[in-house]
Design a protein around this motif. Structure first.
Motif, PDB file in Angstrom:
ATOM      1  N   ARG A 167       0.837  -1.180   0.000  1.00  0.00           N
ATOM      2  CA  ARG A 167       0.000   0.000   0.000  1.00  0.00           C
ATOM      3  C   ARG A 167       0.881   1.243   0.000  1.00  0.00           C
ATOM      4  NH1 ARG A 167      -1.976  -4.240   2.218  1.00  0.00           N
ATOM      5  NH2 ARG A 167      -4.197  -4.722   2.079  1.00  0.00           N
ATOM      6  N   SER A 168       0.622   2.122  -0.926  1.00  0.00           N
ATOM      7  CA  SER A 168       1.354   3.387  -0.983  1.00  0.00           C
ATOM      8  C   SER A 168       0.407   4.511  -0.603  1.00  0.00           C
ATOM      9  CB  SER A 168       1.916   3.622  -2.393  1.00  0.00           C
ATOM     10  OG  SER A 168       0.863   3.665  -3.338  1.00  0.00           O
ATOM     11  N   GLY A 169       0.950   5.682  -0.461  1.00  0.00           N
ATOM     12  CA  GLY A 169       0.103   6.824  -0.143  1.00  0.00           C
ATOM     13  C   GLY A 169      -0.285   6.914   1.307  1.00  0.00           C
ATOM     14  N   SER A 170       0.516   6.357   2.197  1.00  0.00           N
ATOM     15  CA  SER A 170       0.188   6.391   3.620  1.00  0.00           C
ATOM     16  C   SER A 170       0.894   7.542   4.314  1.00  0.00           C
ATOM     17  CB  SER A 170       0.600   5.074   4.290  1.00  0.00           C
ATOM     18  OG  SER A 170      -0.150   3.990   3.787  1.00  0.00           O
ATOM     19  N   SER A 171       0.247   8.061   5.354  1.00  0.00           N
ATOM     20  CA  SER A 171       0.926   9.009   6.228  1.00  0.00           C
ATOM     21  C   SER A 171       1.841   8.223   7.153  1.00  0.00           C
ATOM     22  CB  SER A 171      -0.101   9.810   7.037  1.00  0.00           C
ATOM     23  OG  SER A 171      -0.956   8.936   7.748  1.00  0.00           O
ATOM     24  N   HIS A 172       2.631   8.932   7.948  1.00  0.00           N
ATOM     25  CA  HIS A 172       3.598   8.251   8.795  1.00  0.00           C
ATOM     26  C   HIS A 172       3.657   8.950  10.149  1.00  0.00           C
ATOM     27  CE1 HIS A 172       6.603   5.438   9.746  1.00  0.00           C
ATOM     28  NE2 HIS A 172       7.673   5.997   9.225  1.00  0.00           N
ATOM     29  N   ARG A 173       4.397   8.368  11.053  1.00  0.00           N
ATOM     30  CA  ARG A 173       4.560   8.926  12.386  1.00  0.00           C
ATOM     31  C   ARG A 173       5.066  10.368  12.299  1.00  0.00           C
ATOM     32  NH1 ARG A 173       9.040   7.968  15.632  1.00  0.00           N
ATOM     33  NH2 ARG A 173       9.679   6.392  14.102  1.00  0.00           N
ATOM     34  N   GLY A 174       4.423  11.250  13.034  1.00  0.00           N
ATOM     35  CA  GLY A 174       4.773  12.664  12.986  1.00  0.00           C
ATOM     36  C   GLY A 174       3.880  13.480  12.076  1.00  0.00           C
ATOM     37  N   ASP A 175       3.030  12.796  11.291  1.00  0.00           N
ATOM     38  CA  ASP A 175       2.110  13.505  10.404  1.00  0.00           C
ATOM     39  C   ASP A 175       0.769  13.796  11.074  1.00  0.00           C
ATOM     40  OD1 ASP A 175       3.754  13.684   8.149  1.00  0.00           O
ATOM     41  OD2 ASP A 175       3.213  11.676   7.472  1.00  0.00           O
ATOM     42  N   SER A 176       0.586  13.333  12.309  1.00  0.00           N
ATOM     43  CA  SER A 176      -0.704  13.480  12.987  1.00  0.00           C
ATOM     44  C   SER A 176      -1.203  14.921  12.957  1.00  0.00           C
ATOM     45  CB  SER A 176      -0.587  13.017  14.438  1.00  0.00           C
ATOM     46  OG  SER A 176      -0.373  11.634  14.505  1.00  0.00           O
ATOM     47  N   GLY A 177      -2.479  15.075  12.674  1.00  0.00           N
ATOM     48  CA  GLY A 177      -3.079  16.404  12.587  1.00  0.00           C
ATOM     49  C   GLY A 177      -2.944  17.041  11.222  1.00  0.00           C
ATOM     50  N   GLY A 178      -2.186  16.412  10.329  1.00  0.00           N
ATOM     51  CA  GLY A 178      -2.019  16.942   8.982  1.00  0.00           C
ATOM     52  C   GLY A 178      -3.309  16.845   8.187  1.00  0.00           C
ATOM     53  N   PRO A 179      -3.504  17.734   7.230  1.00  0.00           N
ATOM     54  CA  PRO A 179      -4.757  17.755   6.470  1.00  0.00           C
ATOM     55  C   PRO A 179      -4.824  16.682   5.387  1.00  0.00           C
ATOM     56  CG  PRO A 179      -3.284  19.437   5.653  1.00  0.00           C
ATOM     57  CD  PRO A 179      -2.594  18.826   6.848  1.00  0.00           C
ATOM     58  N   VAL A 180      -6.036  16.166   5.199  1.00  0.00           N
ATOM     59  CA  VAL A 180      -6.367  15.311   4.061  1.00  0.00           C
ATOM     60  C   VAL A 180      -7.283  16.154   3.181  1.00  0.00           C
ATOM     61  CG1 VAL A 180      -7.358  13.132   3.298  1.00  0.00           C
ATOM     62  CG2 VAL A 180      -6.232  13.278   5.539  1.00  0.00           C
ATOM     63  N   VAL A 181      -6.818  16.505   1.991  1.00  0.00           N
ATOM     64  CA  VAL A 181      -7.485  17.508   1.163  1.00  0.00           C
ATOM     65  C   VAL A 181      -7.984  16.879  -0.135  1.00  0.00           C
ATOM     66  CG1 VAL A 181      -7.173  19.689  -0.074  1.00  0.00           C
ATOM     67  CG2 VAL A 181      -6.053  19.334   2.136  1.00  0.00           C
ATOM     68  N   ALA A 182      -9.201  17.260  -0.534  1.00  0.00           N
ATOM     69  CA  ALA A 182      -9.783  16.817  -1.798  1.00  0.00           C
ATOM     70  C   ALA A 182     -10.380  18.021  -2.511  1.00  0.00           C
ATOM     71  CB  ALA A 182     -10.850  15.758  -1.556  1.00  0.00           C
ATOM     72  N   SER A 183     -10.670  17.860  -3.781  1.00  0.00           N
ATOM     73  CA  SER A 183     -11.323  18.919  -4.561  1.00  0.00           C
ATOM     74  C   SER A 183     -12.807  18.602  -4.698  1.00  0.00           C
ATOM     75  CB  SER A 183     -10.693  19.036  -5.953  1.00  0.00           C
ATOM     76  OG  SER A 183      -9.337  19.433  -5.860  1.00  0.00           O
ATOM     77  N   ASN A 184     -13.648  19.658  -4.653  1.00  0.00           N
ATOM     78  CA  ASN A 184     -15.075  19.457  -4.849  1.00  0.00           C
ATOM     79  C   ASN A 184     -15.427  19.610  -6.320  1.00  0.00           C
ATOM     80  OD1 ASN A 184     -15.162  22.246  -5.364  1.00  0.00           O
ATOM     81  ND2 ASN A 184     -15.828  22.745  -3.280  1.00  0.00           N
ATOM     82  N   ILE A 185     -16.724  19.584  -6.626  1.00  0.00           N
ATOM     83  CA  ILE A 185     -17.144  19.619  -8.032  1.00  0.00           C
ATOM     84  C   ILE A 185     -16.814  20.951  -8.689  1.00  0.00           C
ATOM     85  CG2 ILE A 185     -18.962  17.912  -7.694  1.00  0.00           C
ATOM     86  CD1 ILE A 185     -20.963  20.182  -7.537  1.00  0.00           C
ATOM     87  N   ARG A 186     -16.569  21.978  -7.886  1.00  0.00           N
ATOM     88  CA  ARG A 186     -16.168  23.286  -8.427  1.00  0.00           C
ATOM     89  C   ARG A 186     -14.653  23.441  -8.462  1.00  0.00           C
ATOM     90  NH1 ARG A 186     -20.405  23.841  -5.152  1.00  0.00           N
ATOM     91  NH2 ARG A 186     -19.107  24.306  -3.355  1.00  0.00           N
ATOM     92  N   ASN A 187     -13.962  22.320  -8.222  1.00  0.00           N
ATOM     93  CA  ASN A 187     -12.498  22.295  -8.214  1.00  0.00           C
ATOM     94  C   ASN A 187     -11.916  23.165  -7.110  1.00  0.00           C
ATOM     95  OD1 ASN A 187     -10.176  21.083  -9.309  1.00  0.00           O
ATOM     96  ND2 ASN A 187      -9.700  22.921 -10.497  1.00  0.00           N
ATOM     97  N   GLU A 188     -12.666  23.326  -6.024  1.00  0.00           N
ATOM     98  CA  GLU A 188     -12.172  24.037  -4.853  1.00  0.00           C
ATOM     99  C   GLU A 188     -11.647  23.015  -3.854  1.00  0.00           C
ATOM    100  OE1 GLU A 188     -15.469  27.640  -4.700  1.00  0.00           O
ATOM    101  OE2 GLU A 188     -15.948  25.679  -3.845  1.00  0.00           O
ATOM    102  N   ARG A 189     -10.531  23.339  -3.227  1.00  0.00           N
ATOM    103  CA  ARG A 189      -9.958  22.415  -2.255  1.00  0.00           C
ATOM    104  C   ARG A 189     -10.718  22.482  -0.930  1.00  0.00           C
ATOM    105  NH1 ARG A 189      -3.390  22.921  -3.141  1.00  0.00           N
ATOM    106  NH2 ARG A 189      -3.362  22.079  -5.264  1.00  0.00           N
ATOM    107  N   GLU A 190     -10.974  21.312  -0.372  1.00  0.00           N
ATOM    108  CA  GLU A 190     -11.654  21.206   0.904  1.00  0.00           C
ATOM    109  C   GLU A 190     -10.911  20.208   1.788  1.00  0.00           C
ATOM    110  OE1 GLU A 190     -16.333  21.929  -0.285  1.00  0.00           O
ATOM    111  OE2 GLU A 190     -15.572  19.879  -0.173  1.00  0.00           O
ATOM    112  N   ILE A 191     -10.932  20.461   3.087  1.00  0.00           N
ATOM    113  CA  ILE A 191     -10.333  19.497   3.998  1.00  0.00           C
ATOM    114  C   ILE A 191     -11.394  18.450   4.343  1.00  0.00           C
ATOM    115  CG2 ILE A 191     -10.821  20.993   5.993  1.00  0.00           C
ATOM    116  CD1 ILE A 191      -8.280  19.777   7.278  1.00  0.00           C
ATOM    117  N   VAL A 192     -11.071  17.202   4.096  1.00  0.00           N
ATOM    118  CA  VAL A 192     -12.018  16.111   4.338  1.00  0.00           C
ATOM    119  C   VAL A 192     -11.623  15.276   5.544  1.00  0.00           C
ATOM    120  CG1 VAL A 192     -12.673  16.013   1.913  1.00  0.00           C
ATOM    121  CG2 VAL A 192     -10.822  14.539   2.736  1.00  0.00           C
ATOM    122  N   GLY A 193     -10.383  15.447   6.027  1.00  0.00           N
ATOM    123  CA  GLY A 193      -9.940  14.660   7.171  1.00  0.00           C
ATOM    124  C   GLY A 193      -8.656  15.201   7.747  1.00  0.00           C
TER     125      GLY A 193
END
Length: 239
Positions: A128-154
């Motif tokens: 599995r690739s694309g994983s966060s790691h120790r020390g990344d806690s609290g970091g944003p998980v960001v996605a784009s919505n249908i208007r191509n605006e970035r939103e924090i999802v996690g």
């Protein structure tokens, strides 16, 4: 929340730079940890800054996603955590990955709660690739919505400290906490935050702020404000 449950001193928030310690620093006045936080459940907290940031080309807010993202959604995770060489980063790193379905993630993490969402990519070799790691806690998980605006999802919560390429990352699903976040913010704005007591401030109309919550009335606008949230716009409102 798990980064903030221990007594803390001199917590700061940095914005405006991808390099650690090179941005604009703001002090943290208080921390609001979710009332239900225990173990890894409800792993979310809010930081109350001692002053507002001025927005610029390098400092901008991000929208909070209100709807959960389906499995397969492209996301970006950012953080200053350890890399595969177990070295902390001085420059923020990011990785492109995907939302993982609950059933698939629960094959590894059976204790997954409804307020958590997994990320990662499973390849043909079983890694599995694309994983966060120790020390990344609290970091944003960001996605784009249908208007191509970035939103924090996690926000990054937990995962495997070792063999990170064999496990999905588990994140707090921000979309499950929109109401909680809004309630806390509105609670501060309504003045239900008596513990945030600022020095005495004379408001328009001569009212002196000696408590955490005061009423202002300048003949133009009136309302209740929390002491520490009183800014120049409350002191000198122009009709």
């Amino acid at each position: 929340a798990h980064c903030l449950v221990h007594p803390f001193q001199n917590i700061s928030v940095m914005a405006g730079s991808i390099y650690l310690w090179e941005g604009t620093m703001k002090g943290v006045r208080d921390v609001i940890i979710h009332e239900g936080y225990e173990g890894w459940e409800h792993d979310i907290a809010l930081l109350i800054l001692d002053s507002e940031y001025e927005l610029s080309d390098s400092i901008a807010p991000i929208k909070i996603a209100k709807d959960p993202r389906p499995p397969g959604t492209d996301v970006v995770i950012m953080g200053w955590g350890y890399d595969l060489k177990e070295e902390l980063q001085s420059e923020i790193k990011f990785i492109e990955t995907k939302i993982v379905g609950r059933k698939e993630c629960q094959r590894q993490w059976r204790e997954l709660t409804p307020e958590e969402v997994c990320t990662g990519i499973l390849d043909s070799t079983g890694y599995r690739s694309g994983s966060s790691h120790r020390g990344d806690s609290g970091g944003p998980v960001v996605a784009s919505n249908i208007r191509n605006e970035r939103e924090i999802v996690g926000v990054v919560s937990w995962g495997a400290d070792d063999d990170m390429l064999k496990y999905y990352s588990v994140n707090t699903d921000i979309t499950q906490y929109v109401t909680w976040i809004e309630d806390k913010i509105m609670g501060i704005k309504r003045g239900s935050c008596e513990k945030y007591v600022s020095p005495k401030i004379t408001l328009v109309g001569g009212t002196e702020n000696s408590k955490g919550v005061v009423r202002y009335d300048d003949g133009c606008k009136s309302g209740w404000v929390c002491g520490d949230l009183i800014t120049q716009k409350h002191i000198n409102i122009i009709c």
